[in-house]
Design a protein around this motif. Structure first.
Motif, PDB file in Angstrom:
ATOM      1  N   ALA A  40       0.820  -1.218   0.000  1.00 29.26           N
ATOM      2  CA  ALA A  40       0.000   0.000   0.000  1.00 29.26           C
ATOM      3  C   ALA A  40       0.853   1.267   0.000  1.00 29.26           C
ATOM      4  CB  ALA A  40      -0.924   0.018   1.216  1.00 29.26           C
ATOM      5  N   LEU A  43       1.052   3.360  -3.223  1.00 30.65           N
ATOM      6  CA  LEU A  43      -0.235   3.876  -3.667  1.00 30.65           C
ATOM      7  C   LEU A  43      -0.473   5.294  -3.167  1.00 30.65           C
ATOM      8  CD1 LEU A  43      -2.331   0.653  -3.032  1.00 30.65           C
ATOM      9  CD2 LEU A  43      -1.177   1.369  -5.130  1.00 30.65           C
ATOM     10  N   SER A  74      -2.161   5.096   4.469  1.00 35.03           N
ATOM     11  CA  SER A  74      -2.297   4.006   3.495  1.00 35.03           C
ATOM     12  C   SER A  74      -2.064   2.651   4.154  1.00 35.03           C
ATOM     13  CB  SER A  74      -1.321   4.193   2.339  1.00 35.03           C
ATOM     14  OG  SER A  74      -1.633   5.342   1.606  1.00 35.03           O
ATOM     15  N   CYS A  75      -1.052   2.572   5.004  1.00 36.60           N
ATOM     16  CA  CYS A  75      -0.783   1.303   5.693  1.00 36.60           C
ATOM     17  C   CYS A  75      -1.910   0.953   6.658  1.00 36.60           C
ATOM     18  CB  CYS A  75       0.544   1.373   6.435  1.00 36.60           C
ATOM     19  SG  CYS A  75       1.967   1.221   5.357  1.00 36.60           S
ATOM     20  N   ASN A  77      -5.093   1.697   6.355  1.00 37.55           N
ATOM     21  CA  ASN A  77      -6.197   1.183   5.547  1.00 37.55           C
ATOM     22  C   ASN A  77      -5.913  -0.232   5.062  1.00 37.55           C
ATOM     23  OD1 ASN A  77      -7.597   3.559   5.887  1.00 37.55           O
ATOM     24  ND2 ASN A  77      -7.013   4.396   3.895  1.00 37.55           N
ATOM     25  N   ALA A  78      -4.689  -0.473   4.657  1.00 37.36           N
ATOM     26  CA  ALA A  78      -4.324  -1.815   4.193  1.00 37.36           C
ATOM     27  C   ALA A  78      -4.369  -2.822   5.328  1.00 37.36           C
ATOM     28  CB  ALA A  78      -2.936  -1.792   3.561  1.00 37.36           C
ATOM     29  N   GLY A 149      -4.492   7.120  -2.250  1.00 42.68           N
ATOM     30  CA  GLY A 149      -4.285   5.982  -1.363  1.00 42.68           C
ATOM     31  C   GLY A 149      -5.576   5.262  -1.029  1.00 42.68           C
ATOM     32  N   VAL A 153      -6.093   1.656  -2.530  1.00 45.64           N
ATOM     33  CA  VAL A 153      -5.995   0.615  -1.507  1.00 45.64           C
ATOM     34  C   VAL A 153      -7.226  -0.278  -1.561  1.00 45.64           C
ATOM     35  CG1 VAL A 153      -6.202   0.272   0.996  1.00 45.64           C
ATOM     36  CG2 VAL A 153      -4.351   1.638   0.102  1.00 45.64           C
ATOM     37  N   ILE A 157      -5.304  -3.671  -2.730  1.00 46.61           N
ATOM     38  CA  ILE A 157      -4.881  -4.506  -1.600  1.00 46.61           C
ATOM     39  C   ILE A 157      -5.564  -5.876  -1.585  1.00 46.61           C
ATOM     40  CG2 ILE A 157      -4.871  -4.672   0.933  1.00 46.61           C
ATOM     41  CD1 ILE A 157      -2.607  -2.986  -0.298  1.00 46.61           C
TER      42      ILE A 157
END
Length: 175
Positions: A40, A43, A74-75, A77-78, A149, A153, A157
């Motif tokens: 992620a 992104l 972003s991380c 959300n992933a 993102g 994502v 993802i």
């Protein structure tokens, strides 16, 4: 001088990403979950770079702060998608079904968090007065990262989760 600064900055980002990967690997006791989460990172960074470039802002400390902020969002959300997909897969679902159900289940929380974060950034985007340029640079760059993102994502993802889990499952079957 500028070349050394760029090399040191890239090295620090790589060490930070490696440290985050190792912390996630220790947390989930798996290599595949952090690998899926780490996909992620580019992104959100893509959105940061594009919005900052089109707004005409340089690569300076404000841009780098915006990068770190977007990497974190972003991380996060992933992690929401990958963690739910992993739990669903442990309950017996296939990787594809687990990823799709996790993306569907976590869609609303991810959108709500990203919209709230984006709304919080808007005052920076439309800042005026003394120091407005630095606030606008952070705001526009982070807003671009949040938009890119979040959208990417949600699409990318689940695909990467299935892809990475299938690679790790094949390796486990061979052993």
């Amino acid at each position: 001088m500028a070349f050394n600064f760029i090399c040191i900055t890239i090295l620090l980002y790589l060490v930070s990403i490696g440290f985050i990967f190792l912390c996630l690997a220790a947390l989930y006791e798996s290599w595949s979950i952090p690998a899926a989460v780490m996909t992620a990172i580019p992104l959100g960074i893509g959105g940061n770079i594009l919005f900052s470039y089109f707004a005409g802002f340089p690569n300076d400390i404000y841009f780098q702060i915006a990068l770190l902020t977007t990497i974190g969002l972003s991380c996060k959300n992933a992690i929401l998608i990958v963690e739910f997909a992993s739990m669903a897969q442990q309950q017996g679902k296939s990787a594809v079904d687990a990823a799709l159900s996790a993306a569907g289940l976590r869609l609303r929380p991810i959108l709500m968090t990203s919209l709230a974060f984006g709304a919080g950034i808007l005052p920076l985007v439309f800042a005026f007065g003394a120091g407005a340029a630095s606030r606008q640079e952070i705001g526009i760059s982070v807003l671009g990262g949040v938009i890119f993102g979040t959208v990417l994502v949600l699409i990318f993802i689940p695909f990467m989760y299935v892809f990475i889990r299938s690679i790790f499952m094949k390796k486990q079957e061979q052993n």
